[in-house]
Write an enzyme that holds these catalytic residues in place. Structure first.
Site, PDB file in Angstrom:
ATOM      1  N   ASP A 192       6.286   3.987   7.351  1.00 37.60           N
ATOM      2  CA  ASP A 192       5.085   4.012   8.200  1.00 37.60           C
ATOM      3  C   ASP A 192       4.066   2.953   7.773  1.00 37.60           C
ATOM      4  O   ASP A 192       2.881   3.082   8.054  1.00 37.60           O
ATOM      5  CB  ASP A 192       4.442   5.397   8.177  1.00 37.60           C
ATOM      6  CG  ASP A 192       3.997   5.804   6.779  1.00 37.60           C
ATOM      7  OD1 ASP A 192       4.423   5.168   5.812  1.00 37.60           O
ATOM      8  OD2 ASP A 192       3.222   6.776   6.660  1.00 37.60           O
TER       9      ASP A 192
ATOM     10  N   ASP B 233      -1.181   0.527   7.448  1.00 36.87           N
ATOM     11  CA  ASP B 233      -0.621   1.837   7.087  1.00 36.87           C
ATOM     12  C   ASP B 233      -1.052   2.900   8.079  1.00 36.87           C
ATOM     13  O   ASP B 233      -2.195   2.907   8.554  1.00 36.87           O
ATOM     14  CB  ASP B 233      -1.095   2.261   5.684  1.00 36.87           C
ATOM     15  CG  ASP B 233      -0.315   1.538   4.595  1.00 36.87           C
ATOM     16  OD1 ASP B 233       0.904   1.440   4.718  1.00 36.87           O
ATOM     17  OD2 ASP B 233      -0.956   1.078   3.635  1.00 36.87           O
TER      18      ASP B 233
ATOM     19  N   LYS C 277      -4.143  14.776  -2.789  1.00 35.47           N
ATOM     20  CA  LYS C 277      -3.527  13.838  -1.845  1.00 35.47           C
ATOM     21  C   LYS C 277      -2.020  14.044  -1.722  1.00 35.47           C
ATOM     22  O   LYS C 277      -1.487  14.145  -0.607  1.00 35.47           O
ATOM     23  CB  LYS C 277      -3.817  12.392  -2.275  1.00 35.47           C
ATOM     24  CG  LYS C 277      -3.140  11.370  -1.366  1.00 35.47           C
ATOM     25  CD  LYS C 277      -3.408   9.940  -1.800  1.00 35.47           C
ATOM     26  CE  LYS C 277      -2.668   8.957  -0.894  1.00 35.47           C
ATOM     27  NZ  LYS C 277      -2.907   7.557  -1.280  1.00 35.47           N
TER      28      LYS C 277
END
Length: 1198
Positions: free
Chosen positions: A1113, A885, A954
């Protein structure tokens, strides 16, 4: 399907199914026979009712009248209106059929009032012209049947005053007439379908009617005339063809190549003399059209080319058409791909693990699936007990289906009459669309949609659009079956397998696209889907037939009640997201019947399930993916066309990077992880486990009815009850949706168990890639990803087992700040837990259940256990995908663009002993700010003590780079705070507002250059959109991007039970939405960069022989290849950002939006353009970050 099926009045079904009660349809034939009477109750606003008729006689009469017109053409000495002059058996047959139809009409009119389309009504072919001279000339010509019809050809082909068709106007003109554009789409679709369904005279009639209704600006475009010209040319009908040319001349349009092709084809079929052909060719030359170009038109069929060639050779006996030029392959101009396509480096493209014979059998299986257009999959829901009640319910349902088939057949015939009547009045309708498929096929399509209806109802708009699209898909597949395309595809695919199969042999390694192109030019892809307005109109007609025709006996609801029928479907209105929409809702008794019958079959469209063979390589925006089903290269809503225009305008070779990436991603073979699937199915068929992402069975909820309230009930109490009702219904819909989604995913997975399958890919308007099958793919949840493995395995090698262990720790989320060595050491300390989880997942210590990604953690535990227990772990063949990641990938791209050293260090662009976690750093900085405010006595800061964590901030940190506003960030933080039971809930709003401000200010301090770039992009987008244009750019790999954000326009589909409104916001003809354009540009630009990085990584991994797939991603490969993939990933990121991306963007925007002459601008536009130029010239300054450090950064992707 044990889905949520409940409602008022369904209790009677249980009594009807009991042994002592009525035995359904078979025991009450009188009721069933009376079920289909039109006197039954209606479920929606009454529409005009049409009587029944013998449709076979009507169609026969239509054929006979067409023959009558054909004979009149061959005997022009009599007037068109006189049938008697024909004499003989044809006139007698026509008269007999007319008498029979009139008698049937009289019989129907005695029972109920009707309004039928008279099948004997003559369609008008002779045009009504605006130009008086043309009109008089045509009248004289018609009065002299033996007159110089062919001599008129030269006169009609002379160049008329040029007028651009309405459909060919630029965006400025189209902006003024969005309604006209929708009418043009409907008319064009109608004319095309008339040609496909054989209703040429009807197409001519409607074209003539629309032509006679003089509009300014005109509605009819040159392609519309050409469609009708081509239809008459195929029939060899010269007089009708000249009629169309009279209209063409009357409209002031200039004939083009397609017009001349129709004339020459007609002359060739009629075997006319050389004089007419010579005059046609002479005028064609004077118009600047080349004869050779005429034979290169891809729309022409072989028989049409032969007819044209036959005519041309009468005037030019030695003429030989040149072979069709092969489309230029072109070279990719993207500088980043120059070395990849140069061919001077060795390539080791991977092959599949299957033989040519095995792959060819899989191709045949996939071809059968796509020719059937549907896939029936057994449901994995819990099997019901075999009881007499179950058998009675299934027998009743089967008997009802037989009755419904008859009723739907009759309803379709009546709908055709209505639509034919509309067309006979000169208005485009869906009559030809209804004739494309057989009535039996349409009936089965409607019954499939009936059984797929949600118990809570589906919106009429979505049902209509889905039905229209299914008709188009099935017809397209049938057309390909009747043509040579299927045979040619099979031959070409068999050769293509030599490149992919394990035992295939080719001269030199090639990319799949290159190899397919080397096999010769491909057949043109089938036509693209009809306009959404046509799809919805067709689907709405079919939905109305379904609502009006499908009834059920009343005794299913109330045993012992009246012997009458009740509708199975109801049309009602409901609020969804504060909008009132029309919905089709099934009767609760029907829902109950389906639940008791418990039929265990799910039906999917063929393009909704993975493929059983490798997809076709992507060759163009319309060629690739599924074998026969139409697949878009760039996915978009049906009303968006601007992306397709941009792709079509690309030079050959510009899209090679994207095409080859999508092909490579689709060629990755998959298989189902059987042990994990067994565990999930056991939970799903039992009580579920929401904590693990397995939805629980939805309990049968009582009907949330609005109770009778006594007079004088306070309004506040009424409002509270309404709110509770809405909340209960919303929860029920959500629970049903989650359960149904899991059911589809698990059923498809079980269907594909022990099979190899493939996931064809396409991309969105930013270049981000997605698998096409929606229900089962690797972009899903943790559960969906755990069910998938690579079908082709690789030995673990020396380091593969270590990467499996590191990946396991990553999935748990326990050691995010630890080094790779630390994670590996931690994995070794918990091997007992790993093995226990693998051996006894449901009865052991259940350690895996506490992980962030529990199902993937369990799957990894099983893979590690198998490897450890193998004789040689290094030789163990692993099918498990390992992920790497990006560290907040959006901020990585921003930091690289601005060469931000501080921000780059926070997102692992520079080497470090330990991974940097930007989320934890932001949380720590916010905590520092909170403490400072708490010391000053700020109460909200004091309340937040001990509650600021990585998890709380986050999502906001992750999405702020993608354009989230402070309001959106506050909502995200509010959701996290509400999950904390210890936090005072009355302070959530105030605390979320406070934290959102602190998070934004912290990010601005940490990523100052990133914020400057974001502001620069926003300012440029604001000025561009205010000038009336959407923002456009080209990615570093050459993919054109245009933002689909425009002011909504409404397309109305009127008539029937409800007027449907289609919102269109993605068309270039509409004014840009400035707010969405400016807010969307920064995140969309970054998304286009991360897609470019992924494509570069995918292509170079493919050259090295790796299996590679991605979830944006997050990059996946075999455990043995992780280190190679990481090296390629870092190298390509550096190469990407070594380009002057921002300066190239500024130069493109200046050329695109600032290059027009200033004299053509209004005063306000001049000021905006000058300001835009100043902004584009002021490209943000860059910092001191050395990008070469990325190559040594272990935790860049980890």
């Amino acid at each position: 399907m044990a889905a949520l099926r409940w409602g008022l009045g369904a209790a009677g079904l249980g009594r009807a199914l009991r042994p002592g009660g009525r035995h359904g349809v078979s025991s009450d034939e009188g009721t069933v026979r009376r079920l289909w009477r039109r006197g039954g109750s209606s479920s929606a606003r009454a529409c005009e009712q049409e009587p029944r008729k013998d449709w076979g006689h009507a169609e026969l009469l239509e054929v006979l009248e067409a023959r009558e017109r054909q004979l009149q053409e061959r005997h022009p000495e009599g007037p068109e209106e006189d049938v008697a002059v024909l004499g003989g058996r044809w006139a007698q047959k026509v008269a007999s059929e007319r008498h029979l139809v009139r008698w049937q009409q009289q019989q129907q009119q005695e029972q109920e009032p009707v309004c039928l389309l008279s099948s004997a009504a003559r369609l008008r072919l002779r045009p009504r012209l605006q130009d008086q001279a043309l009109s008089q000339g045509l009248a004289r010509l018609v009065e002299e049947p033996a007159g110089p019809w062919e001599e008129q050809l030269e006169y009609l082909l002379r160049r008329a005053p040029q007028r651009q068709a309405a459909g060919a106007q630029g965006p400025e003109r189209a902006t003024q007439r969005p309604k006209g554009n929708a009418l043009q789409q409907r008319l064009l679709g109608f004319l095309e379908c008339c040609q496909l369904s054989g209703h040429q005279a009807l197409a001519h009639h409607v074209l003539e009617s629309q032509h006679s209704r003089f509009r300014q600006p005109p509605l009819i475009t040159l392609p519309m005339y050409n469609i009708v010209l081509r239809g008459w040319a195929r029939k060899g009908s010269f007089r009708e063809l000249l009629y169309v040319f009279y209209m063409l001349r009357d409209s002031g349009l200039t004939p083009d190549l397609a017009s001349y092709a129709a004339v020459l084809q007609c002359l060739g079929r009629l075997d006319r003399g050389a004089g007419s052909v010579r005059r046609c060719l002479k005028q064609m030359e004077q118009d600047g059209l080349q004869l050779q170009d005429l034979f290169s038109q891809p729309a022409l069929e072989d028989r049409e080319r032969q007819a044209i060639l036959s005519a041309v050779r009468k005037a030019l006996p030695d003429f030989r058409p040149l072979p069709p030029p092969q489309a230029p392959l072109g070279r990719c101009s993207a500088q980043l791909l120059a070395d990849f396509y140069a061919g001077d480096q060795p390539a080791h493209y991977p092959r599949l693990h299957l033989s040519q014979n095995a792959l060819h059998k899989l191709f045949q299986e996939q071809l059968r699936v796509e020719m059937a257009t549907i896939v029936q999959v057994p449901s994995v829901d819990r099997s019901p007990e075999d009881t007499p009640q179950l058998h009675r319910a299934r027998n009743m349902l089967n008997a009802l289906r037989q009755q419904w088939e008859e009723a739907l057949l009759q309803g379709l015939r009546e709908a055709k009459v209505v639509q034919a009547q509309m067309a006979s009045e000169g208005n485009p309708s869906v009559y030809p669309h209804l004739c494309l498929l057989s009535e039996d096929e349409l009936v089965q399509l409607l019954l499939q949609r009936l059984h797929a209806l949600s118990p809570h109802g589906d919106s009429l708009l979505s049902v209509a659009q889905e039905l229209g699209m299914r008709v188009f898909t099935r017809f397209t597949v049938q057309r390909q079956q009747l043509s040579r395309r299927v045979q040619e595809l099979e031959q070409r695919y068999h050769s293509y397998l030599r490149l992919l199969a394990a035992d295939g042999k080719v001269k030199q390694p090639q990319l799949p696209r290159q190899f397919w192109e080397s096999l010769g030019p491909s057949e043109p892809w089938p036509e693209q889907p009809w306009p959404v307005s046509v799809l919805v109109q067709l689907g709405k007609v079919l939905a109305e037939v379904l609502v009006q025709a499908v009834h059920m006996p009343h005794h299913l609801i109330s045993p012992g009640g009246a012997a009458r029928s009740v509708p199975v479907l109801y049309h009602a209105y409901a609020f969804r997201s504060f909008r009132q929409i029309g919905v089709l809702k099934p009767h609760p008794a029907f829902v109950e019947l389906l639940e008791v019958a418990a039929e265990r079959t799910l039906t999917f469209d063929a393009n909704q399930v993975p493929m059983r063979c490798p997809p076709l390589p992507w060759l163009s925006p319309h060629m690739g993916g599924y074998l026969l089903s139409t697949t878009k290269l760039m996915r978009s809503v049906e009303t968006t066309t601007q992306h397709q225009h941009l792709l079509a305008a690309c030079a050959p070779g510009e899209l090679h990077g994207a095409l080859d990436t999508l092909t490579q991603l689709g060629n990755c073979a998959w298989r189902v992880n059987g042990p994990v699937l067994d565990l999930v199915l056991a939970l799903f068929q039992d009580q579920g486990c929401p904590k693990l992402g397995v939805p629980a069975p939805v309990p049968r909820a009582p009907h949330a009815c609005f109770p009778r309230l006594p007079p004088g009930t306070p309004p506040a109490h009424k409002a509270k009850l309404r709110s509770e009702l809405a909340r209960a219904l919303k929860l029920a819909r959500e629970q049903h949706g989650l359960r149904a989604d899991a059911l589809y995913r698990l059923s498809v997975a079980q269907h594909l168990r022990d099979h190899t399958f493939w996931l064809p890919h396409n991309m969105d308007f930013r270049g981000r890639t997605y698998p096409c099958p929606p229900h089962f793919n690797h972009l899903g949840s943790d559960l969906a990803r755990a069910l998938l493995q690579f079908a082709q395995g690789r030995p673990l090698g020396a380091r593969g087992l270590d990467w499996l262990k590191i990946h396991l720790v990553n999935l748990t989320g326990l050691k995010k700040r630890e080094s790779l060595r630390g994670r590996l050491a931690f994995a070794d300390t918990i091997l007992d837990l790993v093995l226990d989880s693998a051996d006894r997942p449901m009865k052991g210590q259940k350690w895996w259940m506490e992980a962030e990604e529990p199902w993937q953690t369990l799957a990894c535990c099983m893979e590690i256990a198998s490897a450890l227990r193998s004789p040689d772990p290094a030789a163990y063949v692993s099918h498990f995908p390992v992920h790497q990641d990006g560290s907040c990938n959006g901020l990585q791209h921003y930091a690289a663009l601005g060469r931000d050293a501080v921000g780059g260090a926070a997102v692992n662009l520079v080497p470090a002993e330990l991974p940097q976690d930007v989320y934890s750093e932001v949380a720590a900085q916010v905590e520092v700010l909170r403490k400072r405010d708490a010391e000053r006595g700020l109460q909200v800061a004091q309340k937040l003590e001990g509650f600021i964590s990585r998890k709380v901030v986050k999502q906001t940190v992750m999405t702020v780079v993608y354009g989230v506003t402070r309001y959106g960030g506050r909502l995200q933080i509010e959701k996290r705070l509400r999950e904390l039971e210890a936090f005072p809930q009355e302070s959530v709003w105030e605390a979320s507002h406070y934290l959102a401000c602190k998070v934004f200010s912290s990010l601005q301090e940490m990523f100052c250059s990133s914020r400057a770039i974001q502001n620069w992009l926003t300012q440029a987008a604001t000025l561009i959109s205010r000038s009336g244009s959407p923002v456009q750019w080209v990615t570093p790999l050459g993919v054109p991007v245009i933002q689909p954000y425009h002011v909504d326009s409404k397309i109305m589909v009127t008539g029937g039970m409800q007027t449907l409104t289609i919102s269109s916001s993605g068309d270039m003809s509409q004014k840009p939405n400035t707010m969405k354009q400016k807010n969307g540009f920064p995140p969309n630009f970054i998304h286009s960069l991360d897609s470019s990085h992924m494509m570069l990584t995918a292509l170079h991994c493919y050259r090295k022989g790796l299996n590679f797939v991605s979830v944006h991603d997050c990059f996946w490969t075999h455990a043995a290849d992780v280190e190679v993939m990481n090296e390629v990933c870092r190298e390509q990121f550096v190469r990407l950002h070594s380009q002057p991306i921002l300066r190239d963007l500024a130069a493109f925007l200046q050329r695109r939006f600032c290059s027009e002459p200033w004299t053509d601008c209004k005063p306000t536009q001049i000021g905006q353009r000058a300001k835009l130029q100043r902004i584009l010239q002021a490209v943000p300054e860059t910092g001191s970050l050395d990008l070469e450090q990325v190559k040594r950064s272990t935790y860049f992707f980890s």
